[in-house]
Design a protein around this motif. Structure first.
Motif, PDB file in Angstrom:
ATOM      1  N   ASP A 281       0.856  -1.182   0.000  1.00 12.03           N
ATOM      2  CA  ASP A 281       0.000   0.000   0.000  1.00 12.03           C
ATOM      3  C   ASP A 281       0.894   1.234   0.000  1.00 12.03           C
ATOM      4  N   GLN A 282       0.605   2.174  -0.883  1.00 13.45           N
ATOM      5  CA  GLN A 282       1.425   3.383  -1.001  1.00 13.45           C
ATOM      6  C   GLN A 282       1.468   4.186   0.292  1.00 13.45           C
ATOM      7  N   LEU A 283       0.367   4.194   1.026  1.00 15.50           N
ATOM      8  CA  LEU A 283       0.267   5.059   2.201  1.00 15.50           C
ATOM      9  C   LEU A 283       0.981   4.486   3.416  1.00 15.50           C
ATOM     10  N   THR A 284       1.012   3.168   3.544  1.00 21.48           N
ATOM     11  CA  THR A 284       1.589   2.552   4.738  1.00 21.48           C
ATOM     12  C   THR A 284       2.886   1.806   4.473  1.00 21.48           C
ATOM     13  N   GLY A 285       3.114   1.412   3.223  1.00 26.31           N
ATOM     14  CA  GLY A 285       4.271   0.582   2.907  1.00 26.31           C
ATOM     15  C   GLY A 285       4.093  -0.868   3.291  1.00 26.31           C
ATOM     16  N   ASP A 286       2.927  -1.224   3.834  1.00 30.25           N
ATOM     17  CA  ASP A 286       2.666  -2.601   4.257  1.00 30.25           C
ATOM     18  C   ASP A 286       2.368  -3.490   3.062  1.00 30.25           C
ATOM     19  N   GLN A 287       2.850  -4.737   3.114  1.00 33.94           N
ATOM     20  CA  GLN A 287       2.497  -5.699   2.086  1.00 33.94           C
ATOM     21  C   GLN A 287       1.062  -6.166   2.293  1.00 33.94           C
ATOM     22  N   LEU A 288       0.350  -6.366   1.204  1.00 32.56           N
ATOM     23  CA  LEU A 288      -1.030  -6.813   1.276  1.00 32.56           C
ATOM     24  C   LEU A 288      -1.084  -8.279   1.686  1.00 32.56           C
ATOM     25  N   LYS A 289      -2.056  -8.612   2.540  1.00 34.87           N
ATOM     26  CA  LYS A 289      -2.196  -9.998   3.010  1.00 34.87           C
ATOM     27  C   LYS A 289      -3.665 -10.289   3.268  1.00 34.87           C
ATOM     28  N   TYR A 290      -4.030 -11.586   3.061  1.00 36.73           N
ATOM     29  CA  TYR A 290      -5.436 -11.966   3.057  1.00 36.73           C
ATOM     30  C   TYR A 290      -5.635 -13.304   3.755  1.00 36.73           C
ATOM     31  N   ASP A 291      -6.748 -13.388   4.457  1.00 41.51           N
ATOM     32  CA  ASP A 291      -7.102 -14.621   5.150  1.00 41.51           C
ATOM     33  C   ASP A 291      -7.624 -15.677   4.181  1.00 41.51           C
ATOM     34  N   ASN A 292      -8.284 -15.218   3.128  1.00 42.33           N
ATOM     35  CA  ASN A 292      -8.865 -16.128   2.139  1.00 42.33           C
ATOM     36  C   ASN A 292      -8.532 -15.629   0.740  1.00 42.33           C
ATOM     37  N   VAL A 293      -8.272 -16.554  -0.169  1.00 41.25           N
ATOM     38  CA  VAL A 293      -8.084 -16.238  -1.587  1.00 41.25           C
ATOM     39  C   VAL A 293      -8.998 -17.162  -2.377  1.00 41.25           C
ATOM     40  N   ILE A 294      -9.670 -16.606  -3.381  1.00 35.06           N
ATOM     41  CA  ILE A 294     -10.564 -17.399  -4.222  1.00 35.06           C
ATOM     42  C   ILE A 294     -10.168 -17.209  -5.681  1.00 35.06           C
ATOM     43  N   PHE A 295      -9.972 -18.309  -6.388  1.00 40.20           N
ATOM     44  CA  PHE A 295      -9.840 -18.275  -7.837  1.00 40.20           C
ATOM     45  C   PHE A 295     -11.196 -18.696  -8.406  1.00 40.20           C
ATOM     46  N   GLN A 296     -11.865 -17.782  -9.060  1.00 41.62           N
ATOM     47  CA  GLN A 296     -13.209 -18.044  -9.592  1.00 41.62           C
ATOM     48  C   GLN A 296     -13.142 -18.088 -11.114  1.00 41.62           C
ATOM     49  N   LEU A 297     -13.359 -19.263 -11.696  1.00 40.19           N
ATOM     50  CA  LEU A 297     -13.253 -19.435 -13.138  1.00 40.19           C
ATOM     51  C   LEU A 297     -14.548 -19.011 -13.818  1.00 40.19           C
ATOM     52  N   CYS A 298     -14.407 -18.173 -14.846  1.00 35.36           N
ATOM     53  CA  CYS A 298     -15.564 -17.646 -15.569  1.00 35.36           C
ATOM     54  C   CYS A 298     -15.332 -17.765 -17.071  1.00 35.36           C
TER      55      CYS A 298
END
Length: 374
Positions: A281-298
């Motif tokens: 994130d530009q404002l904090t310098g923190d790396q993005l991190k997520y509890d869940n990731v979904i790959f949704q095929l369309c």
């Protein structure tokens, strides 16, 4: 779920002093009556007073379950409609400002083999810089509607004009579209601003205060639709969901930014990378991190010779859900354009995910072989 506030006489008087609502809704979109302040039954009245949900859960006064994360949050945050904001994701526009605050992020391909992001923000108080904000594609409107979100964009492909004018509360940085005409949802120049650190069109930003002001000027409701019941099935507070198969390194297979997620076992989250480096994130310098990731095929296919895409958001298909270093291959379905996507295992049970933030990658169903799960 399209909503407009019913403007009563007293409100009109106040609005007149403030400039009032600047736009009229299209004739195809009649205004709906504002939500009733009185409940229809004794049961609903008790629920409103105690914080009880349909599940029977009782929460502290002023607290609710977030529709976006499943966590307990202040009612003012958890029952105010989120903003779904289009975010630039080309190399010259990164890092994005404020993206770390989005509880849900959607990533999907657009023309030129690049991806664009849509951050869905529930807790946006005090955010002074969000962006850079980019243009709309029709399928992103569909995703925003799954969360009953107010959709924010600066410009749009012409294929999105019809749905923007008829079927979404949107906040737009442009008032018209060549070949289409006037667009509803124009918020005026005061809603967006440009910076000098990047060339246009990669330097357009907005803020929480500007968005709230635009929402009021456009007479959009900031309350969820009374029929909205949430999107994901979240684990309970004392529950941790894991699946049968291991997934500590995953890639959706996008060709240009080549993103991936690595699981951090100490924190129990997936860290996000793209363009060969950590995404921050530009404002904090923190790396993005997520509890869940979904790959949704369309299903995806070109609309014209310029590379604009159609992405089928209602037909359903295969999905992969990742959490806590594990994954489940499943099926996603939708009842209609108004309803959220639901995810089911091979036995037809709706899949539960862990509480927290979620990143959704929309992937070509014909490019499933590019997905990496290790």
């Amino acid at each position: 779920m399209k909503k407009r506030l019913m403007i009563l006489t007293a409100v009109l008087a106040a609005a007149a002093m403030l400039g009032g609502c600047k736009k009229e809704a299209p004739e195809t979109e009649p205004q709906t009556v504002a939500k009733e302040t009185e409940t229809e039954s004794e049961t609903e009245t008790v629920a409103a007073e105690t914080g009880t949900f349909d599940s029977g859960e009782v929460l502290p006064e002023g607290k609710v379950r977030s529709y976006l994360t499943g966590k307990i949050v202040d009612e003012e945050i958890g029952r105010t409609r989120p903003y779904a904001i289009m975010l630039n994701n080309i190399y010259g526009a990164i890092p994005q400002a404020g993206i770390e605050r989005a509880e849900v992020v959607y990533e999907a391909p657009v023309e030129g083999a690049i991806t664009r992001l849509m951050g869905i923000f529930e807790d946006y108080e005090g955010m002074e810089k969000i962006g850079s904000v980019r243009s709309c594609r029709e399928y992103y409107v569909h995703f925003a509607k799954e969360f009953d979100a107010l959709y924010v964009h600066y410009g749009q492909a012409i294929y999105a004009c019809e749905i923007l004018n008829s079927n979404i509360d949107n906040i737009s940085g442009l008032s018209s579209q060549e070949g289409f005409g006037k667009l509803y949802g124009y918020a005026g120049e005061n809603c967006f601003y440009r910076t000098s650190d990047r060339p246009a069109p990669h330097n357009c930003y907005t803020s929480a205060d500007r968005l709230i002001s635009a929402t009021q000027n456009l007479c959009y409701s900031r309350e969820y639709d009374e029929d909205y019941e949430g999107h994901y099935q979240f684990a309970q507070d004392d529950e941790t969901v894991t699946y049968a198969d291991t997934a500590t390194h995953i890639e959706p297979g996008y060709e240009t930014n080549k993103p991936w997620f690595d699981y951090n076992a100490d924190e129990g989250v997936y860290y996000r990378y793209q363009y060969g480096d950590a995404q921050i994130d530009q404002l904090t310098g923190d790396q993005l991190k997520y509890d869940n990731v979904i790959f949704q095929l369309c299903e995806c296919y070109p609309l014209d010779d310029h590379g604009y895409l159609a992405i089928e958001t209602e037909k359903g298909g295969t999905a992969y859900i990742f959490t806590k270093g594990t994954y489940e291959e499943c099926t996603w379905t939708k009842d209609d354009i108004e309803s959220p996507a639901r995810y089911f295992d091979s036995e037809g049970n709706e899949i539960t995910i862990n509480q927290g933030k979620t990143w959704v990658c929309v992937v070509y169903d014909t490019k499933q072989d590019r997905i990496v799960i290790e």
